[in-house]
Write an enzyme that holds these catalytic residues in place. Structure first.
Site, PDB file in Angstrom:
ATOM      1  N   ARG A  82     -37.757  36.124  79.616  1.00 25.20           N
ATOM      2  CA  ARG A  82     -36.886  34.971  78.561  1.00 25.20           C
ATOM      3  C   ARG A  82     -35.818  33.362  79.526  1.00 25.20           C
ATOM      4  NH1 ARG A  82     -31.263  34.468  75.313  1.00 25.20           N
ATOM      5  NH2 ARG A  82     -32.416  32.607  74.165  1.00 25.20           N
ATOM      6  N   HIS A 125     -31.585  25.588  74.598  1.00 21.39           N
ATOM      7  CA  HIS A 125     -30.512  26.617  75.101  1.00 21.39           C
ATOM      8  C   HIS A 125     -29.711  25.324  75.515  1.00 21.39           C
ATOM      9  CE1 HIS A 125     -29.093  30.250  77.103  1.00 21.39           C
ATOM     10  NE2 HIS A 125     -28.074  29.708  76.755  1.00 21.39           N
ATOM     11  N   GLU A 170     -28.120  29.972  70.275  1.00 25.78           N
ATOM     12  CA  GLU A 170     -26.863  30.284  69.329  1.00 25.78           C
ATOM     13  C   GLU A 170     -26.571  28.701  68.925  1.00 25.78           C
ATOM     14  OE1 GLU A 170     -24.824  31.492  73.306  1.00 25.78           O
ATOM     15  OE2 GLU A 170     -25.680  33.208  72.832  1.00 25.78           O
ATOM     16  N   ASN A 296     -27.998  37.998  70.238  1.00 24.12           N
ATOM     17  CA  ASN A 296     -27.262  37.665  71.440  1.00 24.12           C
ATOM     18  C   ASN A 296     -25.463  38.503  70.990  1.00 24.12           C
ATOM     19  OD1 ASN A 296     -29.240  36.433  72.018  1.00 24.12           O
ATOM     20  ND2 ASN A 296     -27.941  34.308  72.614  1.00 24.12           N
ATOM     21  N   TYR A 298     -21.775  39.685  72.557  1.00 28.22           N
ATOM     22  CA  TYR A 298     -20.997  40.195  74.264  1.00 28.22           C
ATOM     23  C   TYR A 298     -19.973  41.529  73.812  1.00 28.22           C
ATOM     24  CZ  TYR A 298     -24.369  37.527  76.857  1.00 28.22           C
ATOM     25  OH  TYR A 298     -25.455  36.583  78.201  1.00 28.22           O
ATOM     26  N   GLU A 361     -29.379  38.758  74.384  1.00 32.28           N
ATOM     27  CA  GLU A 361     -28.081  39.008  74.772  1.00 32.28           C
ATOM     28  C   GLU A 361     -27.511  39.444  75.460  1.00 32.28           C
ATOM     29  OE1 GLU A 361     -26.852  34.712  75.831  1.00 32.28           O
ATOM     30  OE2 GLU A 361     -28.480  33.744  75.885  1.00 32.28           O
TER      31      GLU A 361
HETATM   32  O1  IFM Z   1     -23.983  32.341  79.018  1.00 37.47           O
HETATM   33  C1  IFM Z   1     -24.296  31.974  79.004  1.00 37.47           C
HETATM   34  C2  IFM Z   1     -25.272  31.780  77.859  1.00 37.47           C
HETATM   35  O2  IFM Z   1     -25.954  30.965  78.441  1.00 37.47           O
HETATM   36  C3  IFM Z   1     -25.718  31.993  76.421  1.00 37.47           C
HETATM   37  N1  IFM Z   1     -24.694  32.891  75.733  1.00 37.47           N
HETATM   38  C4  IFM Z   1     -24.052  33.387  75.801  1.00 37.47           C
HETATM   39  C5  IFM Z   1     -23.592  33.260  77.341  1.00 37.47           C
HETATM   40  C6  IFM Z   1     -22.300  34.009  78.449  1.00 37.47           C
HETATM   41  O3  IFM Z   1     -21.652  32.817  77.778  1.00 37.47           O
END
Ligand code: IFM
Length: 460
Positions: A82, A125, A170, A296, A298, A361
């Site tokens: 990706r 992006h 995002e 995505n 985290y 992600e």
């Molecule tokens: O690095 C970023 C990415 O560009 C978009 N999503 C989160 C990642 C980590 O912060």
């Protein structure tokens, strides 16, 4: 070395489940070619915006080293890669195509396809051409139509080379971080401004989806949203209510217009001068059918009751108080809480009629140290292991998940953090541009190469 493993019967081991790695244009490419200036170039030039005062002019020199990087990607044994297209690299200011920039991506796409690695392309992006920002950027409705034009021209040019298109990566980050609190490019602030930018980005998504359905009907066309699940800080009614509002503002604000054609209920509670301007049919345009939704993930956040009750202070929400991240944390200060990924996926399954999901992600910044040519990043391996199990668990509970991408292939420009935070599976020595596989890359590689596929689905 630690290993990454999944239960033998896991749906993630089906033949049709794709594993990949992800990057984005501004974060890795560098700019030693004819690309135009983007809002991130300008932001990097603005004193005080990037912690280490760095920029994306060299980054990982991917523009020069792309073939070596594809060798690296292939060596990991992934099914898919990706990456994003840099709008300012492929379009001139007059709206015509930049063939030098497009040639770069054609080489990339052709080489990936020749090696059997499926290209997942993100069309935006965060690197908006600066000349468009000079005209208002995402606060100007016209930008949505410029985006549609860019997507039209580029998708016709790429023909059938692309396995999947995501319109945006995002939108929350572009709108909220970039136009509401100003910690990302273009650094604008204001509650109405953030919401207006979000509205125009979601509109641009809908317009671009119409074009993709026409120009590229056989690719998987969708969007990538980031989710930060919001939990109550305690069991009180007021914290539950606060977390619900935060979920509406941070998460549902983006997914609900796309899947239900409406904003979350809290929009109606905002004063008129803090609402985005919405034209008739905008929400219908946004709600185009999606072939997939990219998720995505985290971290999560916790909330309790607001400390203010009115809308006069734009710094303070009358809906909730957001708490600092709990521990354990990654090197960027985000709580490690894999259960939130399972919770998120099962919750959106119950709230929406979901298209197939790709985890587009997931990954962690860790304080990596290069010692004798190796990076023993056990904590990153633990992060991947626990989050892959969380995805597995959601699949067990009925969520259709078709793929998973590690963020990121290699260390890169981490936006306002500059090069200080390392998310890569591959270590980048920024002095020499040498790429070194961290232990997490070796663990991911060993896991991918050891897969003996369950034959539950036909291969795509
Ligand atoms: O690095 C970023 C990415 O560009 C978009 N999503 C989160 C990642 C980590 O912060």
């Amino acid at each position: 070395m630690k290993k990454i493993t999944l239960p033998e019967h896991s749906k993630l081991l089906d033949k049709s489940f794709l594993f990949g790695v992800a990057t984005s244009s501004f974060q890795i490419e560098g700019a030693r070619d004819s690309r135009l200036k983007s809002i991130w170039d300008t932001f990097c030039e603005t004193p005080g915006k990037i912690i280490d005062k760095s920029n994306g002019l060299v980054a990982c020199e991917h523009i020069e080293r792309w073939l070596e990087d594809i060798d690296l990607i292939q060596s990991l044994g992934v099914d898919t890669y990706r990456f994003s297209i840099s709008w300012p690299r492929v379009m001139h200011e007059d709206g015509s195509l930049n063939h030098e920039g497009l040639g770069f991506y054609i080489q990339l796409l052709d080489t990936l396809n020749a090696r059997g690695i499926k290209p997942f392309v993100t069309l935006y992006h965060w690197d908006l051409p600066q000349f468009i920002e000079d005209n208002g950027g995402w606060l100007n409705r016209e930008t949505a139509y410029l985006f549609q034009d860019y997507v039209d021209k580029v998708s016709l040019f790429f023909g059938d080379r692309v396995h999947s298109y995501a319109t945006f990566n995002e939108p929350f980050c572009s709108a909220y971080l970039g136009y509401e609190i100003g910690v990302h490019a273009p650094g604008k602030t204001g509650v109405k401004s953030g919401r207006q930018a979000a509205h125009h980005i979601l509109l641009a998504h809908g317009l671009a989806m119409q074009v993709l359905q026409k120009n590229s009907p056989s690719s998987l066309n969708g969007i990538v949203l980031n989710f930060t699940p919001c939990y109550p800080a305690d069991d009180s009614e007021s914290s539950l209510k606060a977390a619900d509002y935060a979920n509406q503002y941070i998460n549902h604000w983006y997914i609900k217009p796309l899947l239900h054609g409406e904003y979350p209920a809290m929009l109606a509670e905002l004063p008129d001068d803090q609402k985005p301007d919405i034209e008739a049919n905008d929400l219908q345009i946004m709600a185009q059918p999606l072939d997939f939704l990219g998720v995505n993930f985290y971290t999560r956040l916790t909330y309790s009751a607001p400390t203010v009750t009115d809308f006069s202070d734009p710094e303070k929400s009358p809906f909730y108080t957001e708490h600092a991240h709990l521990h354990p944390q990654t090197d960027i200060g985000w709580e490690i809480y894999p259960q939130a990924l399972t919770d998120l996926l099962t919750k959106i399954l119950s709230d929406y009629n979901l298209p197939p999901i790709y985890i587009t992600e997931n990954g962690a910044a860790m304080a990596d140290e290069l010692v004798d040519g190796a990076v023993h990043d056990n904590s990153r391996i633990d992060y991947y292991q626990s989050h892959l199990l969380a995805v597995h668990e959601a699949a067990e509970q009925g969520v259709q998940i078709d793929g998973y991408f590690a963020w990121s292939l290699m260390d890169n420009f981490e936006w306002a953090e500059g090069y200080l935070k390392r998310f890569g599976l591959v270590y980048v020595d920024y002095q020499t541009q040498q790429r070194i596989l961290k232990d997490s890359a070796l663990a991911y590689q060993a896991f991918l190469l050891s897969r003996t596929h369950n034959d539950n689905h036909v291969n795509k």
